[in-house]
Design a protein around this motif. Structure first.
Motif, short mmCIF file in Angstrom:
data_model
loop_
_atom_site.label_atom_id
_atom_site.label_comp_id
_atom_site.label_asym_id
_atom_site.label_seq_id
_atom_site.Cartn_x
_atom_site.Cartn_y
_atom_site.Cartn_z
N ASP A 11 36.62 66.52 8.41
CA ASP A 11 37.03 65.54 9.41
C ASP A 11 38.15 64.69 8.79
OD1 ASP A 11 37.18 63.85 11.56
OD2 ASP A 11 35.29 62.80 11.14
N ASP A 12 39.37 65.12 9.03
CA ASP A 12 40.54 64.57 8.34
C ASP A 12 41.46 63.91 9.37
OD1 ASP A 12 42.70 64.03 6.72
OD2 ASP A 12 43.22 66.15 6.35
N ARG A 13 41.31 62.59 9.49
CA ARG A 13 42.13 61.86 10.47
C ARG A 13 42.79 60.67 9.78
NH1 ARG A 13 38.13 59.73 13.99
NH2 ARG A 13 36.48 60.68 12.75
N VAL A 18 40.03 58.18 8.21
CA VAL A 18 38.80 58.98 8.08
C VAL A 18 39.06 60.24 7.26
CG1 VAL A 18 37.09 60.34 9.35
CG2 VAL A 18 37.87 58.14 10.27
N PHE A 19 38.22 60.46 6.26
CA PHE A 19 38.19 61.75 5.55
C PHE A 19 36.74 62.03 5.19
CE2 PHE A 19 38.64 65.15 2.65
CZ PHE A 19 39.89 65.73 2.87
N ARG A 20 36.15 63.01 5.85
CA ARG A 20 34.75 63.34 5.62
C ARG A 20 34.61 64.85 5.51
NH1 ARG A 20 31.18 60.75 10.18
NH2 ARG A 20 32.40 62.22 11.43
N ILE A 391 41.40 55.08 0.10
CA ILE A 391 42.24 55.43 1.26
C ILE A 391 43.07 54.22 1.70
CG2 ILE A 391 42.17 55.95 3.75
CD1 ILE A 391 40.08 58.04 3.23
N GLY A 392 42.47 53.04 1.60
CA GLY A 392 43.18 51.82 2.01
C GLY A 392 44.42 51.53 1.17
N THR A 425 40.24 64.16 -4.05
CA THR A 425 39.53 65.30 -3.46
C THR A 425 40.21 65.80 -2.17
OG1 THR A 425 38.11 63.82 -2.19
CG2 THR A 425 37.29 64.53 -4.34
N HIS A 426 41.16 65.02 -1.64
CA HIS A 426 41.71 65.38 -0.32
C HIS A 426 42.57 66.64 -0.35
CE1 HIS A 426 41.21 60.97 1.28
NE2 HIS A 426 40.11 61.47 0.77
#
Ligand code: FES
Ligand SMILES: [Fe+2]
Lengths: 447, 169
Positions: A11-13, A18-20, A391-392, A425-426
């Motif tokens: 879930d990459d938005r 969001v990254f799950r 992410i922030g 990890t992304h």
């Protein structure tokens, strides 16, 4: 059962922060089969280091995913890589981890190959009544589709449809340089090897290197020991960083194309780094910028099967997936060729202390991987939440340090050490989605 | 073999048996105390199928400690309660046998070889693994007691499927 679209597992938005990742990614045997087909068998994999096959007729056996491969230097010194499987009935031709042989005779029916993979003997060929069709066939070992080296690291691909190696590596070359340019005469793998398996998915080790967040909990006992050593008790020969001071430094992560990634952080006590004593020589050879980066702690991933880490001393660690829940790791410690004996010994002590399966960090890592793998048995709870730290602070493209180093990451993150970014990890998961999606759709891996 | 030699070898075998028993019974302080303060504790790696590393200063070891401090570290870790690899602690049973002298023992030095197995049960994974190998000891008489001055442990099954620690060897 049946797998869903690759995209539905990650879930990459970015716009929503969001990254799950879905836990099935680590535990679904069907996905594992597809990973072997669409990732390991369709992209570059790290194979070995040139110094491991330094002389003519030296060979070393390894795997690309589940495919047995032998990398050999022929009599003239050229490097080749072949499927380690006899053309006759498929037995592995080279059964040893490594060695030196002019000829490889298959132990099943005695077919023989030379060090360039050429078939030199088919036992009792004259009396075989082979048909003309058989004679018309090629009987040599099958070379893998692509083979190339960069700075002494040898990579191979089972698929011909991959970009040229250096293009594929991109800015990861910088991180390979930081490893392989530490020695004036080059770097070598120090003899002796550790091989161990853990009960967890292959991506857990890949991610663990990009996970500074676990260190002070999973390795809590190690910090207690490091603290004691600073008072002169215990194995003081294994010089360790002061884990408390370490908390006050800067940390960062870069996302690169093709799934490669690296986290880094500054060090509070550069004098404890193996590279420190040679820094002047290194500066004069590769310039101050790279030398400075060599002192930084780094943990880079070559997707999908190599960790290029320098947390304590520079290491190369390969992940070999055995099954969805079992992975083999091999860790090698590298050192400058011609290194002074006392420095070599100190390097070994640092590696053994931290990285070995009987050291202070790895046993804890592989135990918690097994815990996770058990935890993935809890189904119906979908996405994991371990990818959001940092992410922030993420920015598109290169940040200040990257610009200075001439790097062009897709994104950059920087923060205080305790930010403990998880954004490293992304990149691997984005490439995971891309390659799996291409495979499932019947498209080529690299358009 | 003289009566004296027989006695010396018996003293050596006794020390080896106690070393194993203390590990199994988690008598960590007594275990560490069997080693001389300047002991060498060495577990070489294999370089490939049939060859062991021979020099811990130039080649990789699974463990190498020059001095008892390295062993004390391991005990600190076990007792810290902060190492996932040791929570819960595996339960072990060592068997030590085939003890033979490597040279004629004397009243200052006994050199022995042994064969060993360690059955370890890992409650966390609900599974057992047998570690096995051989070992070479040099025992020295220090202050009237025999201590382990050198121990070289060879782990024969070195494709390691579980974390290892001193209690598995
Ligand atoms: S399988 Fe190799 S000779 Fe038959
Ligand atoms: Fe770790």
């Amino acid at each position: 059962m049946g797998v869903l679209s690759a995209r539905s597992y990650v879930d990459d938005r970015p716009a929503d922060g969001v990254f799950r990742v879905h836990r099935d990614v680590y535990s679904d045997p069907e996905l594992f089969e597809l990973e072997m087909k669409y990732i390991f068998e369709r992209t570059w994999n790290f194979l070995t280091v040139e110094t491991q096959i330094a002389k003519p007729n030296d060979y070393i056996t390894t795997f690309i995913g589940r495919t047995p491969v032998v990398v050999m230097r022929d009599a003239k010194g050229n490097i080749g890589a072949f499927l380690n499987s006899c053309r006759h009935k498929g037995a592995t031709v080279c059964r040893f981890e490594k060695g030196n042989a002019k000829f490889h005779v298959c132990l099943y029916h005695g077919w023989a190959y030379d060090a360039s993979g050429k078939n030199v003997s088919i036992k009792q060929r004259e009396s075989a009544d082979y048909p003309a069709a058989f004679d018309a066939e090629n009987h040599d070992l099958i070379p893998i589709a692509k083979l190339a080296s960069y700075k002494g690291l040898i990579f191979g691909s089972l698929s011909p449809d991959v970009p040229p190696l250096e293009e594929h590596l991109g800015d990861l070359k910088f991180f390979i340089d930081l490893h392989m340019e530490q020695g004036a005469q080059g770097m070598e793998i120090i003899p002796g090897r550790v091989a161990y398996t853990y009960r967890g998915n292959w991506k857990m080790q890949l991610e663990n290197g990009q996970d500074p967040y676990h260190v002070d909990t999973a390795h809590g006992s190690f910090m207690a020991i490091a603290e004691r050593r600073r008072k002169g008790q215990g194995n003081t020969a294994a010089q360790e960083q002061d884990w408390q001071k370490r908390n006050n430094v800067q940390i960062g992560a870069y996302e690169f194309p093709h799934g490669h990634t690296s986290v880094w952080h500054d060090v509070a006590e550069p004098e404890r780094r193996a590279v420190y004593a040679s820094l002047d020589e290194i500066k004069s050879r590769v310039g101050p910028l790279k030398a400075e980066w060599m002192v930084r702690m780094r943990n880079a991933v070559f997707f999908p099967n190599l960790q290029i880490a320098d947390q304590i001393v520079p290491i190369l660690r390969t992940f070999r997936p055995i099954s969805v829940g079992v992975t083999e790791l091999r860790s090698n410690v590298i050192g400058p060729i011609g290194e002074a004996p006392e420095k070599r010994a100190a390097r070994l002590r640092q590696f053994e202390d931290f990285v070995n399966p009987g050291g202070y960090a790895t046993p804890d890592d592989i135990t918690v991987f097994a815990d996770c793998q058990v935890g993935f048995g809890a189904t119906g709870v979908d996405f994991l939440q371990g990818y959001s730290r940092g992410i922030g602070a993420s920015q598109q493209g290169a940040n200040e340090e990257a610009i200075e180093a001439g790097l062009h990451p897709v994104s950059s993150v920087k923060g205080h050490r305790t930010q403990n970014t998880e954004t490293g990890t992304h990149a691997p998961f984005r490439e995971w989605v891309r390659l799996m999606e291409a495979g499932m759709a019947g498209r080529k891996a690299y358009p | 073999m003289s009566l004296n030699e027989v006695e010396l070898l018996a003293a050596g075998a006794d020390l080896l048996a106690r070393e194993a028993a203390y590990l199994d019974e988690r008598r960590w302080d007594e275990w560490v105390a069997l080693f001389a303060p300047d002991c060498v504790y060495w577990v070489p790696t294999w370089t490939a199928e049939g060859t062991l590393t021979t020099n811990p200063q130039t080649e990789l070891s699974l463990m190498y400690f020059a001095g008892r401090g390295g062993l004390e570290d391991r005990i600190v870790r076990i007792r810290s309660g902060r190492s996932p690899a040791a929570l819960p602690l595996p339960r072990t049973t060592h068997m030590v046998g085939n003890i033979l002298p490597l040279e004629k023992p004397n009243s200052e030095r006994i050199r022995l070889r042994s064969s060993w197995t360690c059955n370890a049960f890992f409650p966390l994974m609900n599974s057992s693994h047998t570690f096995f190998g051989r070992a070479e000891y040099e025992l020295a008489l220090r202050g009237g007691v025999w201590s382990i001055a050198k121990k070289k442990t060879i782990l024969e099954n070195d494709r390691i499927p579980m974390p290892i620690d001193i209690y598995c060897l």
